[in-house]
Design an enzyme around this catalytic site. Structure first.
Site, PDB file in Angstrom:
ATOM      1  N   ARG A  69      52.580  31.481  57.628  1.00 56.82           N
ATOM      2  CA  ARG A  69      53.449  32.018  56.577  1.00 56.82           C
ATOM      3  C   ARG A  69      54.385  30.909  56.115  1.00 56.82           C
ATOM      4  O   ARG A  69      54.788  30.058  56.896  1.00 56.82           O
ATOM      5  CB  ARG A  69      54.280  33.191  57.088  1.00 56.82           C
ATOM      6  N   TYR A 197      45.774  31.974  53.788  1.00 57.42           N
ATOM      7  CA  TYR A 197      46.151  32.324  55.171  1.00 57.42           C
ATOM      8  C   TYR A 197      46.647  33.776  55.247  1.00 57.42           C
ATOM      9  O   TYR A 197      47.477  34.199  54.419  1.00 57.42           O
ATOM     10  CB  TYR A 197      47.237  31.352  55.699  1.00 57.42           C
ATOM     11  N   GLY A 198      46.213  34.492  56.265  1.00 59.33           N
ATOM     12  CA  GLY A 198      46.464  35.927  56.413  1.00 59.33           C
ATOM     13  C   GLY A 198      47.846  36.425  56.036  1.00 59.33           C
ATOM     14  O   GLY A 198      47.992  37.272  55.156  1.00 59.33           O
ATOM     15  N   LYS A 206      53.025  41.937  55.709  1.00 55.37           N
ATOM     16  CA  LYS A 206      54.444  41.580  55.623  1.00 55.37           C
ATOM     17  C   LYS A 206      55.025  41.845  54.226  1.00 55.37           C
ATOM     18  O   LYS A 206      56.153  42.315  54.095  1.00 55.37           O
ATOM     19  CB  LYS A 206      54.643  40.109  55.977  1.00 55.37           C
ATOM     20  N   HIS A 226      60.227  45.885  61.589  1.00 55.22           N
ATOM     21  CA  HIS A 226      59.323  44.937  62.269  1.00 55.22           C
ATOM     22  C   HIS A 226      59.284  45.328  63.756  1.00 55.22           C
ATOM     23  O   HIS A 226      59.854  44.638  64.599  1.00 55.22           O
ATOM     24  CB  HIS A 226      59.886  43.514  62.067  1.00 55.22           C
ATOM     25  N   SER A 248      59.388  36.707  66.380  1.00 52.44           N
ATOM     26  CA  SER A 248      58.090  36.122  66.732  1.00 52.44           C
ATOM     27  C   SER A 248      58.168  35.431  68.088  1.00 52.44           C
ATOM     28  O   SER A 248      59.217  34.929  68.473  1.00 52.44           O
ATOM     29  CB  SER A 248      57.678  35.081  65.689  1.00 52.44           C
ATOM     30  N   CYS A 250      58.072  36.583  71.087  1.00 47.67           N
ATOM     31  CA  CYS A 250      58.833  37.234  72.164  1.00 47.67           C
ATOM     32  C   CYS A 250      58.008  38.341  72.828  1.00 47.67           C
ATOM     33  O   CYS A 250      58.546  39.154  73.569  1.00 47.67           O
ATOM     34  CB  CYS A 250      60.138  37.786  71.623  1.00 47.67           C
ATOM     35  N   GLY A 251      56.716  38.413  72.509  1.00 48.71           N
ATOM     36  CA  GLY A 251      55.827  39.305  73.258  1.00 48.71           C
ATOM     37  C   GLY A 251      55.724  40.726  72.743  1.00 48.71           C
ATOM     38  O   GLY A 251      55.559  41.650  73.541  1.00 48.71           O
ATOM     39  N   ASN A 254      52.194  42.017  73.489  1.00 47.68           N
ATOM     40  CA  ASN A 254      52.034  42.222  74.941  1.00 47.68           C
ATOM     41  C   ASN A 254      52.722  43.505  75.393  1.00 47.68           C
ATOM     42  O   ASN A 254      52.166  44.277  76.179  1.00 47.68           O
ATOM     43  CB  ASN A 254      52.620  41.042  75.727  1.00 47.68           C
ATOM     44  N   ASP A 277      53.295  45.819  65.428  1.00 45.56           N
ATOM     45  CA  ASP A 277      54.048  44.911  64.547  1.00 45.56           C
ATOM     46  C   ASP A 277      54.985  45.621  63.569  1.00 45.56           C
ATOM     47  O   ASP A 277      56.053  45.112  63.292  1.00 45.56           O
ATOM     48  CB  ASP A 277      53.050  44.033  63.772  1.00 45.56           C
ATOM     49  N   ARG A 376      44.401  33.107  64.827  1.00 46.18           N
ATOM     50  CA  ARG A 376      44.563  34.571  64.862  1.00 46.18           C
ATOM     51  C   ARG A 376      43.258  35.311  65.088  1.00 46.18           C
ATOM     52  O   ARG A 376      42.184  34.805  64.793  1.00 46.18           O
ATOM     53  CB  ARG A 376      45.116  35.034  63.492  1.00 46.18           C
ATOM     54  N   ASP A 503      55.324  44.372  84.430  1.00 47.84           N
ATOM     55  CA  ASP A 503      56.534  44.757  85.166  1.00 47.84           C
ATOM     56  C   ASP A 503      57.677  45.171  84.231  1.00 47.84           C
ATOM     57  O   ASP A 503      58.663  45.762  84.683  1.00 47.84           O
ATOM     58  CB  ASP A 503      56.968  43.621  86.106  1.00 47.84           C
TER      59      ASP A 503
HETATM   60  C1  OXD Z   1      54.672  37.520  62.334  1.00 56.55           C
HETATM   61  C2  OXD Z   1      53.348  38.159  62.438  1.00 56.55           C
HETATM   62  O1  OXD Z   1      54.750  36.363  61.903  1.00 56.55           O
HETATM   63  O2  OXD Z   1      53.297  39.317  62.871  1.00 56.55           O
HETATM   64  O3  OXD Z   1      55.674  38.184  62.656  1.00 56.55           O
HETATM   65  O4  OXD Z   1      52.333  37.539  62.090  1.00 56.55           O
HETATM   66 MN    MN Z   2      55.220  40.279  63.009  1.00 58.29          MN
END
Ligand code: OXD
Ligand code: MN
Length: 592
Positions: A69, A197-198, A206, A226, A248, A250-251, A254, A277, A376, A503
């Site tokens: 981006r 790019y995506g 976004k 977000h 971005s 920070c998981g 996950n 997201d 990605r 955890d």
């Molecule tokens: C970001 C994404 O950049 O989700 O936040 O791709």
């Molecule tokens: Mn994002």
């Protein structure tokens, strides 16, 4: 396809501008998708991967100048500059339309114009919104087929309404000097030129679901955030939902797909992913806040994803997935990226399309990597083993807790609860993350990223804070409780103290227990922090003293933090809501 006059006239306008050889409506069928895949393979836009190991999967490489981006080339073109606010680039809409139309003029000559009708959110859901993307890229079409709900039925749902978002993309020459990603919030319009790019071209994501939708939410009384959305099922079968905003790296993905520790799984705890997201949230008939994930797939960062770090994300990529800028493992025609396996591939093509020399691989030097660090996967959400049953339902899920978080080596405790909605908005507005060695530039620099929306808020952030406060007033005592987490406290050697990943469920369980009034906490100057014994450490090699250390609120560090928040607030001027200034004054007084 439609008799909607607003749609037809916009399509004619763009068609006259770009002059395509032909026009194709995308209907969402597998047959059309397969035909487009075949064309993309024949032109080299996509490479077909091993059908046994990765059925329906393809590899794509973007131009080397077009891999992420571009925040410095992203504009909010509101009529008044003031309405874009201090955190966005602004350009006069009349001038910007002219410039973009000049750039895009005749750019589809010799090409096909694809028209993609799509719904963000389940088709027909009261929380969903409709868009139409025009593009000259089959890669964009195939990605949109994964990331959104593409279907001609969308046009029936729209009927004659003008409530839809115009999304126009042209690859032009992929010229980085003429690359612009522009949102026109008052016109429900997005224009993206010179990128493939995506994040810059899948305009439902976004650009629409955050920048335009945040503006719509402000005007219409709802929220576009977000945030991931996660359901936690307890052994009694009750599911509580939380939404969480992290910057971005920070998981978010996950946490959205985490696997609980074994002792909790044995007890019957389960985790369900609703989104990783973006969350759109509205007040429901019962007065609670309900969220949908407007997307239909995951556009996830590949490097670092493996069986251990995120089993569910990896499983999601095993079929009908498009990989972008990862390495091509020629030994079995599959894909590879740093962190996927310990062994490096010996016969691979790197993301630039060159033969990869594994012997030169140096962890500290990204130029030696086989996959681009921002490579990605675009994977269908239905592939995710823990996708929630609610994912395809349009009503949304009731949110019990909102969680903010960032990467703070010393400052924020592992978890704390805000004292009120207003206090929670204050915490979100001051959210920050420290840069890591993983990114270019100095390490440990604090970047303020309010609600993780810094690059995505489509209007003045002072108004955005006011909108949050307003939503809290409407929700009253039905408002979700607001928390802050920090998985990233480090010791003196810079090692992470908290184990993280699955955890983190131990912390989420405390959060849910707080929402249910079932857990204790101690009041500190910044909010309610668990007592060490309130976090369940069963089966974890982690002593209570260490836990105590990462729950600590250090007054000196927080006094400095309050000064920095004051500095951060200055840029919002008169638009900073008085409630937030009062919150800052209260924090300062609490710290004395
Ligand atoms: C970001 C994404 O950049 O989700 O936040 O791709
Ligand atoms: Mn994002």
């Amino acid at each position: 396809m439609t008799t909607n006059k607003t749609v037809l006239s916009w399509i004619d306008e763009i068609k006259d501008l770009v002059k395509p050889d032909s026009v194709v409506w995308i209907d969402g069928s597998d047959k059309q998708r397969d035909e487009l895949r075949a064309i993309a393979v024949s032109t080299g836009e996509l490479e077909k991967l091993n059908e046994e190991k990765l059925p329906g999967c393809y590899l794509h490489r973007t131009k080397q100048n077009d891999v992420a981006r571009v925040e410095d080339r992203t504009f909010i073109c509101s009529r008044e500059k003031e309405n874009a606010g201090p955190t966005n680039n602004w350009y006069d809409p009349k001038e910007m339309y002219k410039m973009l139309y000049d750039i895009a003029r005749d750019s589809y000559k010799g090409k096909t114009m694809y028209i993609i009708p799509f719904s963000m959110g389940p088709i027909g859901s009261p929380l969903a919104k409709i868009g139409i993307e025009i593009t000259d890229s089959i890669y964009v079409v195939l990605n949109m087929l994964i990331m959104t709900r593409v279907d001609l039925k969308v046009m029936d749902v729209l009927g004659d309404s003008n409530d839809w978002v115009r999304c126009f993309h042209s690859r032009c020459d992929i010229d980085p000097e003429k690359r612009y990603i522009c949102q026109f919030p008052e016109d429900n319009t997005i224009i993206s030129v010179n990128s493939g790019y995506g994040g810059n071209v899948l305009l439902g994501k976004k650009c629409f679901a955050l920048r335009i939708a945040s503006y719509q939410g402000w005007k219409e009384g709802w929220m576009a955030e977000h945030m991931l959305i996660l359901g936690i099922e307890n052994p009694q079968g009750e599911i509580k939902y939380v939404a969480a905003a992290f910057p971005s790296a920070c998981g978010k993905t996950n946490l959205a797909m985490m696997i609980p520790p074994k002792y909790l799984r044995d007890k019957g705890y389960k985790v369900w992913t609703v989104g990783d997201d973006i969350a759109w949230m509205r007040i429901g008939k019962d007065g609670r806040l309900y969220a949908i994930n407007p997307e239909n797939g995951f556009f996830g960062v590949a490097p670092g994803t493996n069986e251990k770090s995120n089993y569910n994300a990896l499983a999601s990529t095993k079929k009908n997935t498009i990989f972008t800028n990862v390495a091509h493992d020629l030994s079995d025609n599959t894909v590879w990226w740093e962190g996927l396996t310990k062994d490096l591939p010996t016969n691979a093509i790197d993301w630039k399309g060159n033969k990869w020399d594994a012997s030169k691989f140096n962890k500290a030097d990204k130029s030696t990597y086989a996959a681009h660090p921002n490579s990605r996967f675009t994977a269908p959400a239905v592939n995710c083993p823990c996708i929630s049953e609610e994912f395809n339902k349009g009503e949304g899920v009731p949110i019990s807790a909102i969680i903010f978080g960032g990467r703070r080596a010393k400052c924020a405790p592992l978890v704390y609860q805000s004292k009120s909605w207003e206090n929670g908005v204050f915490i979100g507005s001051a959210m920050a993350s420290e840069t890591t060695a993983a990114a270019a530039g100095a390490v440990g620099v604090v970047r303020r990223d309010p609600m993780a929306m810094l690059p995505f808020c489509g209007y003045h952030m002072g108004d955005y804070f006011a909108h949050w406060l307003e939503m809290g007033k409407k929700l009253g005592d039905k408002a979700p409780k607001i928390f802050n987490v920090n998985w990233f406290r480090t010791d003196d050697k810079g090692n992470f103290i908290w184990p993280g990943f699955g955890d983190n469920m131990r912390v989420i369980n405390w959060i849910i227990a707080r929402c249910e009034g079932k857990a204790d906490a101690v009041e500190t100057p910044i909010g309610y922090v668990p007592r060490p014994e309130d976090i369940d450490l069963t089966d974890l090699d982690f002593d209570i003293e260490t836990l105590k250390s990462i729950l600590e609120v250090d007054k000196d560090i927080w006094t400095k933090e309050a000064q920095e928040i004051e500095e951060h607030y200055k840029k919002f001027g008169d638009k900073l809501p008085a409630e937030l200034r009062n919150q800052l004054e209260t924090l300062k007084a609490n710290l004395k």
